[in-house]
Design a protein around this motif. Structure first.
Motif, PDB file in Angstrom:
ATOM      1  N   HIS A  66      25.327   0.540  67.422  1.00 54.26           N
ATOM      2  CA  HIS A  66      25.977  -0.026  68.606  1.00 54.26           C
ATOM      3  C   HIS A  66      26.378  -1.471  68.368  1.00 54.26           C
ATOM      4  O   HIS A  66      27.504  -1.874  68.699  1.00 54.26           O
ATOM      5  N   TYR A  67      25.478  -2.237  67.798  1.00 48.62           N
ATOM      6  CA  TYR A  67      25.800  -3.644  67.500  1.00 48.62           C
ATOM      7  C   TYR A  67      27.008  -3.741  66.570  1.00 48.62           C
ATOM      8  O   TYR A  67      27.944  -4.514  66.818  1.00 48.62           O
ATOM      9  N   ARG A 118      22.809 -11.030  75.230  1.00 52.97           N
ATOM     10  CA  ARG A 118      22.096 -11.903  74.289  1.00 52.97           C
ATOM     11  C   ARG A 118      21.682 -11.112  73.048  1.00 52.97           C
ATOM     12  O   ARG A 118      21.788 -11.596  71.922  1.00 52.97           O
ATOM     13  N   GLY A 119      21.228  -9.874  73.279  1.00 50.16           N
ATOM     14  CA  GLY A 119      20.815  -9.035  72.165  1.00 50.16           C
ATOM     15  C   GLY A 119      21.944  -8.746  71.194  1.00 50.16           C
ATOM     16  O   GLY A 119      21.755  -8.777  69.972  1.00 50.16           O
ATOM     17  N   LEU A 120      23.129  -8.482  71.736  1.00 49.17           N
ATOM     18  CA  LEU A 120      24.291  -8.235  70.880  1.00 49.17           C
ATOM     19  C   LEU A 120      24.694  -9.508  70.125  1.00 49.17           C
ATOM     20  O   LEU A 120      24.992  -9.463  68.929  1.00 49.17           O
ATOM     21  N   LYS A 121      24.670 -10.629  70.819  1.00 52.07           N
ATOM     22  CA  LYS A 121      25.099 -11.891  70.224  1.00 52.07           C
ATOM     23  C   LYS A 121      24.157 -12.351  69.118  1.00 52.07           C
ATOM     24  O   LYS A 121      24.585 -12.891  68.093  1.00 52.07           O
ATOM     25  N   GLU A 122      22.853 -12.125  69.315  1.00 48.35           N
ATOM     26  CA  GLU A 122      21.852 -12.644  68.383  1.00 48.35           C
ATOM     27  C   GLU A 122      21.333 -11.609  67.391  1.00 48.35           C
ATOM     28  O   GLU A 122      20.445 -11.912  66.592  1.00 48.35           O
ATOM     29  N   GLY A 158      32.737  -1.397  75.247  1.00 48.35           N
ATOM     30  CA  GLY A 158      31.359  -1.339  75.721  1.00 48.35           C
ATOM     31  C   GLY A 158      31.004   0.018  76.292  1.00 48.35           C
ATOM     32  O   GLY A 158      29.946   0.594  75.985  1.00 48.35           O
ATOM     33  N   ARG A 159      31.891   0.553  77.114  1.00 45.17           N
ATOM     34  CA  ARG A 159      31.629   1.860  77.733  1.00 45.17           C
ATOM     35  C   ARG A 159      31.595   2.975  76.698  1.00 45.17           C
ATOM     36  O   ARG A 159      30.741   3.863  76.756  1.00 45.17           O
ATOM     37  N   VAL A 160      32.533   2.921  75.742  1.00 43.86           N
ATOM     38  CA  VAL A 160      32.522   3.919  74.669  1.00 43.86           C
ATOM     39  C   VAL A 160      31.243   3.785  73.848  1.00 43.86           C
ATOM     40  O   VAL A 160      30.580   4.774  73.536  1.00 43.86           O
ATOM     41  N   GLY A 161      30.888   2.549  73.525  1.00 42.72           N
ATOM     42  CA  GLY A 161      29.700   2.304  72.718  1.00 42.72           C
ATOM     43  C   GLY A 161      28.425   2.790  73.371  1.00 42.72           C
ATOM     44  O   GLY A 161      27.542   3.346  72.705  1.00 42.72           O
ATOM     45  N   ARG A 162      28.296   2.615  74.668  1.00 38.77           N
ATOM     46  CA  ARG A 162      27.085   3.047  75.372  1.00 38.77           C
ATOM     47  C   ARG A 162      27.036   4.569  75.519  1.00 38.77           C
ATOM     48  O   ARG A 162      25.956   5.171  75.511  1.00 38.77           O
ATOM     49  N   LEU A 163      28.194   5.199  75.635  1.00 35.69           N
ATOM     50  CA  LEU A 163      28.235   6.667  75.619  1.00 35.69           C
ATOM     51  C   LEU A 163      27.794   7.202  74.258  1.00 35.69           C
ATOM     52  O   LEU A 163      27.074   8.199  74.171  1.00 35.69           O
ATOM     53  N   ILE A 164      28.235   6.529  73.197  1.00 35.22           N
ATOM     54  CA  ILE A 164      27.835   6.935  71.848  1.00 35.22           C
ATOM     55  C   ILE A 164      26.315   6.842  71.698  1.00 35.22           C
ATOM     56  O   ILE A 164      25.684   7.752  71.149  1.00 35.22           O
ATOM     57  N   MET A 165      25.723   5.756  72.173  1.00 37.29           N
ATOM     58  CA  MET A 165      24.266   5.615  72.078  1.00 37.29           C
ATOM     59  C   MET A 165      23.552   6.753  72.793  1.00 37.29           C
ATOM     60  O   MET A 165      22.594   7.329  72.264  1.00 37.29           O
ATOM     61  N   PHE A 166      24.017   7.072  73.994  1.00 38.88           N
ATOM     62  CA  PHE A 166      23.382   8.151  74.766  1.00 38.88           C
ATOM     63  C   PHE A 166      23.525   9.474  74.012  1.00 38.88           C
ATOM     64  O   PHE A 166      22.573  10.240  73.881  1.00 38.88           O
ATOM     65  N   ARG A 167      24.726   9.736  73.512  1.00 44.40           N
ATOM     66  CA  ARG A 167      24.993  10.985  72.790  1.00 44.40           C
ATOM     67  C   ARG A 167      24.104  11.125  71.562  1.00 44.40           C
ATOM     68  O   ARG A 167      23.506  12.187  71.332  1.00 44.40           O
ATOM     69  N   GLU A 168      24.028  10.056  70.772  1.00 41.37           N
ATOM     70  CA  GLU A 168      23.284  10.140  69.523  1.00 41.37           C
ATOM     71  C   GLU A 168      21.778  10.230  69.749  1.00 41.37           C
ATOM     72  O   GLU A 168      21.059  10.831  68.948  1.00 41.37           O
ATOM     73  N   CYS A 169      21.299   9.655  70.838  1.00 39.84           N
ATOM     74  CA  CYS A 169      19.888   9.859  71.194  1.00 39.84           C
ATOM     75  C   CYS A 169      19.643  11.339  71.487  1.00 39.84           C
ATOM     76  O   CYS A 169      18.683  11.937  70.977  1.00 39.84           O
TER      77      CYS A 169
END
Length: 267
Positions: A160-161, A205-209, A174-185
């Motif tokens: 995702h990062y 912050r998590g994405l930035k750092e 962002g929306r596509v990326g979060r759907l991908i995370m849900f799918r892959e889980c």
């Protein structure tokens, strides 16, 4: 039986008040809200449950917010319908096409739904991958991910990062990326999660750092996973128990293997 099976059964049965119903509303609401949608959670629920719009005596909302919310419901169903399809650029592009179809962005000449971006863009003042390099970078990312011998939670968060860093689309990443995370889980028998809009700043912050401190994004996602685990426990306690037993057994095997290595005589 696994979570995917239960989702599909609830979807086909058009069951209200179940985990599929709760997930559709919460994932669409929070993922869109993070990106600036003005719809409330109750308005999102109303659209999902009635497939109509009727917000009496409430503040007017942008048409795009309504379209993108409705599209998100379709995208989640597409996620379930294609859960066994190999992960690829074409699958990712289809998520984007579904999410952005019918929006004002889709009418712009320079904006291509379901295609990589045509113009350079930044996120929070940070440069992303240039359009001419997106195809190569996405191929490299997917090659890394698809060649993992076993996908674990940390791999999905890292993907995702890296996906958001590339920012392959003009908008909707962002929306596509979060759907991908849900799918892959789901695909890898990992408890999925929904990033809550209330935790948006921790998520950003998590994405930035991430490159320097991976723990920020990991902790945010793990906290979200804890919340979703409680939902699963409420609706399907036996399913969660089976998964916990499996994880416990797997950890025992790992400890036993580690112990054997320590005890093995040196040659």
């Amino acid at each position: 039986m696994n979570l995917i099976t239960y989702f599909k059964e609830e979807k086909e049965a058009k069951r209200k008040g179940g985990l599929y119903h709760k997930t559709q509303i919460n994932l669409a609401y929070n993922s869109n809200r993070i990106e600036g949608s003005k719809l409330t959670e109750e308005q999102t629920r109303y659209i999902f449950e009635t497939r109509t719009i009727g917000f009496k005596e409430q503040e007017a909302v942008p048409v795009d917010d309504i379209i993108e919310t409705s599209n998100h419901f379709v995208a989640f169903d597409y996620l379930l319908d294609t859960i066994d399809v190999p992960f690829s650029n074409s699958l990712i592009k289809e998520f984007h096409r579904v999410l952005k179809t019918g929006t004002s962005d889709a009418t712009k000449e320079w904006f291509k739904t379901g295609e990589w971006k045509k113009l350079p863009n930044e996120v929070g003042g940070i440069a992303t991958t240039l359009p001419q390099n997106v195809e190569t970078e996405m191929n490299n990312l997917n090659d890394w991910y698809n060649y993992l011998s076993k996908v674990v939670f940390e791999n999905i968060v890292e993907y995702h990062y890296r996906f958001e860093k590339i920012h392959p689309f003009q908008d909707g990443n962002g929306r596509v990326g979060r759907l991908i995370m849900f799918r892959e889980c789901l695909r890898n028998n990992i408890i999925p999660f929904i990033i809550d809009d209330n935790h948006k700043q921790f998520y950003y912050r998590g994405l930035k750092e991430f490159a320097n401190v991976r723990g920020y994004l990991m902790d945010t996602c793990l906290s979200a996973q804890d919340t979703y685990r409680e939902w699963v426990k409420y609706f399907y306690v036996d399913l969660l128990k089976l998964k916990e037993d499996y994880t416990r057994d797997e950890n025992v095997v790992k400890k036993e293997n580690a112990s054997k290595k320590k005890c093995s005589p040196k040659t």
